[in-house]
Design an enzyme around this catalytic site. Structure first.
Site, mmCIF file in Angstrom:
data_model
loop_
_atom_site.group_PDB
_atom_site.id
_atom_site.type_symbol
_atom_site.label_atom_id
_atom_site.label_comp_id
_atom_site.label_asym_id
_atom_site.label_seq_id
_atom_site.Cartn_x
_atom_site.Cartn_y
_atom_site.Cartn_z
ATOM 1 N N ARG A 180 0.835 -1.207 0.000
ATOM 2 C CA ARG A 180 0.000 0.000 0.000
ATOM 3 C C ARG A 180 0.870 1.257 0.000
ATOM 4 O O ARG A 180 2.029 1.235 0.382
ATOM 5 C CB ARG A 180 -0.915 -0.004 1.227
ATOM 6 C CG ARG A 180 -2.012 -1.041 1.184
ATOM 7 C CD ARG A 180 -2.904 -0.955 2.425
ATOM 8 N NE ARG A 180 -2.165 -1.213 3.651
ATOM 9 C CZ ARG A 180 -1.748 -0.275 4.487
ATOM 10 N NH1 ARG A 180 -2.022 1.002 4.241
ATOM 11 N NH2 ARG A 180 -1.079 -0.586 5.576
ATOM 12 N N LYS A 325 -8.400 -2.524 1.454
ATOM 13 C CA LYS A 325 -8.287 -1.629 2.602
ATOM 14 C C LYS A 325 -9.061 -0.334 2.400
ATOM 15 O O LYS A 325 -9.487 0.301 3.368
ATOM 16 C CB LYS A 325 -6.814 -1.338 2.887
ATOM 17 C CG LYS A 325 -6.051 -2.553 3.408
ATOM 18 C CD LYS A 325 -6.709 -3.182 4.645
ATOM 19 C CE LYS A 325 -5.855 -4.295 5.230
ATOM 20 N NZ LYS A 325 -6.533 -4.981 6.370
ATOM 21 N N HIS A 344 -10.346 -4.216 13.161
ATOM 22 C CA HIS A 344 -9.273 -4.875 12.416
ATOM 23 C C HIS A 344 -8.798 -6.052 13.249
ATOM 24 O O HIS A 344 -7.900 -5.925 14.077
ATOM 25 C CB HIS A 344 -8.128 -3.877 12.164
ATOM 26 C CG HIS A 344 -7.091 -4.403 11.230
ATOM 27 N ND1 HIS A 344 -5.784 -3.974 11.250
ATOM 28 C CD2 HIS A 344 -7.169 -5.318 10.227
ATOM 29 C CE1 HIS A 344 -5.097 -4.606 10.314
ATOM 30 N NE2 HIS A 344 -5.913 -5.417 9.686
ATOM 31 N N SER A 362 1.411 -6.843 12.367
ATOM 32 C CA SER A 362 2.153 -7.852 11.618
ATOM 33 C C SER A 362 3.213 -8.511 12.495
ATOM 34 O O SER A 362 3.946 -7.832 13.226
ATOM 35 C CB SER A 362 2.826 -7.192 10.408
ATOM 36 O OG SER A 362 3.575 -8.129 9.688
ATOM 37 N N LYS A 366 -1.425 -13.093 14.818
ATOM 38 C CA LYS A 366 -2.886 -12.978 14.728
ATOM 39 C C LYS A 366 -3.473 -14.054 13.818
ATOM 40 O O LYS A 366 -4.439 -14.734 14.185
ATOM 41 C CB LYS A 366 -3.271 -11.591 14.226
ATOM 42 C CG LYS A 366 -4.781 -11.369 14.138
ATOM 43 C CD LYS A 366 -5.123 -9.983 13.614
ATOM 44 C CE LYS A 366 -4.780 -9.847 12.153
ATOM 45 N NZ LYS A 366 -5.306 -8.602 11.560
ATOM 46 N N THR A 367 -2.891 -14.216 12.622
ATOM 47 C CA THR A 367 -3.412 -15.204 11.683
ATOM 48 C C THR A 367 -3.216 -16.616 12.213
ATOM 49 O O THR A 367 -4.129 -17.452 12.161
ATOM 50 C CB THR A 367 -2.718 -15.052 10.314
ATOM 51 O OG1 THR A 367 -2.952 -13.733 9.819
ATOM 52 C CG2 THR A 367 -3.247 -16.062 9.322
ATOM 53 N N ASP A 381 -9.541 -11.002 9.315
ATOM 54 C CA ASP A 381 -8.976 -9.653 9.271
ATOM 55 C C ASP A 381 -9.949 -8.522 9.600
ATOM 56 O O ASP A 381 -9.558 -7.568 10.261
ATOM 57 C CB ASP A 381 -8.379 -9.413 7.882
ATOM 58 C CG ASP A 381 -7.439 -8.223 7.833
ATOM 59 O OD1 ASP A 381 -6.587 -8.108 8.732
ATOM 60 O OD2 ASP A 381 -7.551 -7.426 6.896
ATOM 61 N N ARG A 446 1.631 -12.479 -1.109
ATOM 62 C CA ARG A 446 0.290 -12.659 -0.544
ATOM 63 C C ARG A 446 -0.505 -13.716 -1.304
ATOM 64 O O ARG A 446 -0.256 -13.976 -2.486
ATOM 65 C CB ARG A 446 -0.484 -11.342 -0.609
ATOM 66 C CG ARG A 446 0.067 -10.232 0.270
ATOM 67 C CD ARG A 446 -0.487 -10.305 1.657
ATOM 68 N NE ARG A 446 -0.072 -9.188 2.491
ATOM 69 C CZ ARG A 446 -0.646 -8.885 3.657
ATOM 70 N NH1 ARG A 446 -1.657 -9.602 4.097
ATOM 71 N NH2 ARG A 446 -0.202 -7.880 4.377
#
Length: 688
Positions: A180, A325, A344, A362, A366-367, A381, A446
Site C-alpha cells: 500500500r 483496505k 481490524h 504484523s 494474529k493469523t 482480518d 500474498r
C-alpha cells in the site's frame, strides 16, 4: 474378374465388403452415422451448446432462520441485462460530458448481448465536435461478475506475468508497487463528513478538496472508457444481512477482478438481478498515473476517497490491497454511524459458541492463533460488532505467504489452489512449484482466496457476542508478561496504543528493538478518532460481559539478542486457557509500572515465564528496559491525550490513568517531545 476386383486383389484387400454408394440417401454426401450428429449448422452454434448460464455466489449453507427473505419480481433476461448495463454506464459517466459510455456485455470480437447507450440525445449527428470524443463513439465491453475460470482465461491471455502454478492457483504481479501507499491516500474534506473524521497529527486521513477529487475521477473514468473492455464486480460487504453494503468495482485487470471476487461476498443470481445502484463504487485505473501537477499530488500514485459521492479512485498503483483496505476504511466510517463497531481483527468460535476476537499487528501471530483447527474461523482480518453479534466484513482471506510451510500453516497451505490469487511470488519455470522463501519481488507476498477454502470456516461468517478480546503484542523488549487480564480502562489504553516491537535490520549493525504503535491495531484504515472506537469497544464489552487479555508473543528472559522468542506451544496453551475459561479462575498479582494483572499459574506454561522479571538474569537491565518501554507508550499517547470523547474529558482521563506510571523530571519530558500540559497533569500531577 472385374477391374475393381482386380484392384482389390492387387492391394491385398480381396474379400472385404465393398461400400455401397448407390442406395438412396437423404443427403448427397457421405456421412458417418455410427453416432448421432449434433443438430447445429455451424461451429458458433456448436460452441454455444458448451456454455450454460450461471452466476458466481458465496455459499449460503447454514443461514439462520432470522435471515430476512427477499422477494424478487420476475423479469425477463433482456430487461435484467438492460438495467445492469444502464447502471454500469451510469457509474462510468464522464462528468464533463454528463453521460456514460456505450456499454455492451461480453468480450470484444464475440457475439454480445444487446448494448446500452448512455449518450443523451445531444449526441446525435448534429452534436458539436467538442461534445464527442473517440471513447463516446466506441463500445466499452463489460465483463460482468465473471467466474474464476473466466478470469483465469482473461489473465492468461492478456496480462503478462500471469501463470498457473502447480497447485492450480494463479500467480500474478502487481507492478512497481508491491504494498500500500498510505502517504498517497487522500480523503475529501466536505461538509457531510468533515466533523466526524480524524484530521491532523497522527491521523491517516490526508485531506483534499472535492474539485481535485473530480479531476482524478475524470482521469480514471476517461482511461477506463478508452479501453476495449473493463471488468465489473457487483458484490457485498458484511455478512450481517441487516447491515450489508453493496459495492461495485470497475477495473482494467482480470487479476483485480478475481482478487475482489475472492475478498468480497459473492451474490446469488437472484441478488444480482436486484442489485440496482451500488452503495459505493471503486474506479481502479491503477495502470494509469495521476497527473503529478494536480493539486495535493505528491507522486504519480493517488488513492482518493469521497464519502459524500460514495466513490474511490485509484491511480498509479496496481497493488490489489488498496481496494480491500479502501473498503475497510469505508466501513470504519459507515458502521460506527450506525452504532456498529468496525474492527481490524481475526475472529473464531468454539464448538460451544464462544467467540474470540484477535487484535495484533504484523508478526504478532494474529493469523496463526485465530486459525485454529479446533475452532471455527469466522474471519481473519475485518469484522463488525453490532446488536446481533459479530460478522465478517469480507468473503475471503488475504494471507501473507512469505516463508509459508505446510507444517506451520496447514490451512493456508491447503487453501492455495484453483481460484486463489498469488501475488508477487517466485516459482520454478518448469514445475511451477512456488518457492515461498523467495523474496526476489518483495517480502510482501500474498495469497487471496475465498473463506470457504479454509476447512473449518463458519458459513455464514457470523457469531454471537465475543466472550474474549485478545490483544497480541510481539514485545521484543521482553518485559511484558506472556498474558495479563485487562480492566476496561486498560483495554481502551492498549487498544488505542496498538503496540508491538520489531527488530531492525542488521545491515548497518542495528539490532535494538523498535517500538511500533498503530492506533486500534489498524491506524492506516480508521476514519474517526481512535477514542471513538475504543469507547465503543469498552461499552460493548461491558454490555455483553466480554473479558480482555494482553498476550505477549515476543521475547522472554531478556530483550532480543539476549532472551528467546516465546514458544508457540506456550502461547497456544495460554490461548486455550482463555478459551476454556480456566484463566478466569486463576489467582492474579500486579506487575510494576504497567500494573497488569498476571496469573500465578497457567497449565502448560512454566511459572517463571509468567512474571518476566523472574526470567531475567540481570534485574537492573529488566527495570531499565521496563521504564524505557513505559516511556515509549507515554510518548506515543501524547497524540491522543488532549482529545475529549464526546466533549467530555473524564473518559480520556480514565484511559490515561490506566497507562504505565513512571517518574521522570518534568523538564526532560518537555524537552523530549511535546508532552502536553494536560498529559503531565494527569500522569504526574505537575501544575503549570
Amino acid at each position: 474378374m472385374s477391374s475393381n476386383d482386380a484392384d482389390l486383389k492387387n492391394q491385398g484387400l480381396e474379400g472385404l465388403r465393398k461400400i455401397d454408394t448407390t442406395s438412396a440417401k437423404t443427403s448427397e454426401v457421405c456421412s458417418d452415422d455410427s453416432v448421432p450428429s449434433v443438430k447445429v449448422n455451424n461451429l458458433d452454434e456448436l460452441h454455444s451448446l458448451q456454455v450454460k448460464k450461471s452466476a458466481p455466489n458465496t455459499p449460503r449453507a447454514g443461514l439462520t432462520p432470522t435471515t430476512p427473505k427477499v422477494s424478487f419480481t420476475p423479469r425477463s433476461e433482456a430487461e435484467v441485462n438492460r438495467q445492469q448495463l444502464e447502471s454500469i454506464s451510469g457509474s462510468l459517466a464522464s462528468l464533463t460530458r454528463e453521460s456514460g459510455p456505450q456499454v455492451v456485455r461480453g468480450e470484444p470480437g464475440k457475439v454480445s448481448t444487446p448494448s446500452f447507450s448512455g449518450r443523451p440525445p445531444a449526441y446525435g449527428p448534429a452534436a458539436r465536435w467538442q461534445d464527442v470524443s473517440d471513447s463516446a463513439l466506441k463500445f466499452t465491453h463489460v465483463l460482468y461478475n465473471l467466474s474464476p475460470a473466466e478470469l483465469y482465461e482473461q489473465a492468461l491471455k492478456s496480462e503478462k506475468g500471469s501463470y498457473i502454478t502447480a497447485t492450480g492457483a494463479i500467480a500474478t504481479l502487481s507492478g512497481a508497487k508491491t504494498g500500500r501507499s498510505p502517504k498517497d491516500k487522500r480523503v475529501v474534506s466536505e461538509a457531510s463528513s468533515r466533523d466526524d473524521l480524524w484530521w491532523g497529527k497522527g491521523s491517516p486521513n490526508i485531506e483534499m478538496d472535492e474539485e481535485t477529487f473530480l479531476v482524478n475521477r475524470e482521469r480514471a473514468v476517461d482511461y477506463l472508457n478508452s479501453l476495449d473492455k473493463v471488468f465489473v464486480n457487483d458484490q457485498f460487504l458484511n455478512w450481517d444481512p441487516e447491515n450489508r453494503i453493496k459495492v461495485r468495482i470497475i477495473s482494467a485487470r482480470a487479476y483485480h477482478s478475481l482478487f475482489m471476487y475472492n475478498m468480497c461476498i459473492r451474490p446469488t443470481p437472484e441478488e444480482l438481478e436486484d442489485f440496482g445502484t451500488p452503495d459505493f463504487t471503486i474506479y481502479n485505473a491503477g495502470r494509469f498515473p495521476c497527473n503529478r501537477y494536480t493539486h495535493y499530488m505528491t507522486s504519480s500514485t493517488s488513492i482518493d476517497v469521497n464519502l459524500q459521492r460514495k466513490e474511490m479512485v485509484i491511480l498509479g498503483t496496481q497493488y490489489a490491497g488498496e481496494m480491500k483496505k479502501g473498503l475497510f476504511s469505508l466501513m470504519h466510517y459507515l458502521m460506527p454511524k450506525r452504532g456498529i463497531l468496525s474492527l481490524h481483527s481475526g475472529c473464531n468460535m468454539g464448538k460451544e459458541g464462544d467467540v474470540a476476537l484477535f487484535f495484533g499487528l504484523s508478526g504478532t501471530g494474529k493469523t496463526t492463533l485465530s486459525t485454529d483447527p479446533n475452532r471455527y474461523l469466522i474471519g481473519d482480518d475485518e469484522h463488525c460488532w453490532g446488536e446481533n453479534g459479530v460478522s465478517n466484513i469480507e468473503g475471503g482471506c488475504y494471507a501473507k505467504c512469505i516463508d509459508l510451510s505446510k507444517e506451520r500453516e496447514p490451512d493456508i497451505w491447503g487453501a492455495i489452489k484453483f481460484g486463489t490469487v498469488l501475488e508477487n511470488v517466485a516459482f520454478d519455470e518448469h514445475t511451477r512449484e512456488v518457492d515461498y522463501t523467495d523474496r526476489s519481488v518483495t517480502e510482501n507476498t500474498r495469497a487471496a482466496y475465498p473463506i470457504e477454502f479454509i476447512p473449518n470456516a463458519k458459513i455464514p461468517c457470523v457469531g454471537p457476542h465475543p466472550k474474549n478480546i485478545i490483544l497480541l503484542a510481539c514485545d521484543a523488549f521482553g518485559v511484558l508478561p506472556p498474558v495479563s487480564k485487562l480492566t476496561l480502562p486498560q483495554t481502551m489504553y492498549h487498544f488505542i496504543s496498538g503496540y508491538t516491537a520489531i527488530v531492525a535490520g542488521t545491515e548497518d549493525g542495528v539490532t535494538e528493538p523498535t517500538a511500533t504503535f498503530s492506533a486500534c491495531f489498524g491506524a492506516a484504515f480508521i476514519m474517526m478518532h481512535p477514542t471513538k472506537y475504543a469507547s465503543m469497544l469498552a461499552e460493548k464489552m461491558q454490555r455483553y460481559g466480554s473479558t480482555a487479555w494482553l498476550v505477549n508473543t515476543g521475547w522472554a528472559g531478556g530483550s532480543y539478542g539476549v532472551g528467546s522468542r516465546m514458544k508457540l506451544g506456550y502461547t497456544r496453551a495460554i490461548i486455550d486457557a482463555i478459551h476454556d475459561g480456566s484463566l478466569l479462575e486463576a489467582e492474579y498479582t500486579e506487575t510494576p509500572i504497567f500494573r497488569l494483572q498476571v496469573p500465578t499459574a497457567v497449565n502448560g506454561v512454566p511459572a517463571e515465564l509468567l512474571h518476566p522479571e523472574n526470567s531475567w538474569k540481570d534485574k537492573d537491565a529488566y527495570n531499565g528496559t521496563l521504564k524505557k518501554l513505559a516511556g515509549l507508550f507515554q510518548k506515543n499517547f501524547c497524540n491522543f491525550a488532549d482529545y475529549e470523547v464526546g466533549g467530555d474529558s473524564k473518559l480520556m482521563q480514565e484511559i490515561l490513568n490506566a497507562g504505565p506510571l513512571i517518574h521522570v523530571p518534568a523538564p526532560k519530558l518537555l524537552i523530549e517531545g511535546g508532552y502536553s500540559i494536560a498529559f503531565l497533569q494527569l500522569h504526574y500531577g505537575y501544575d503549570y
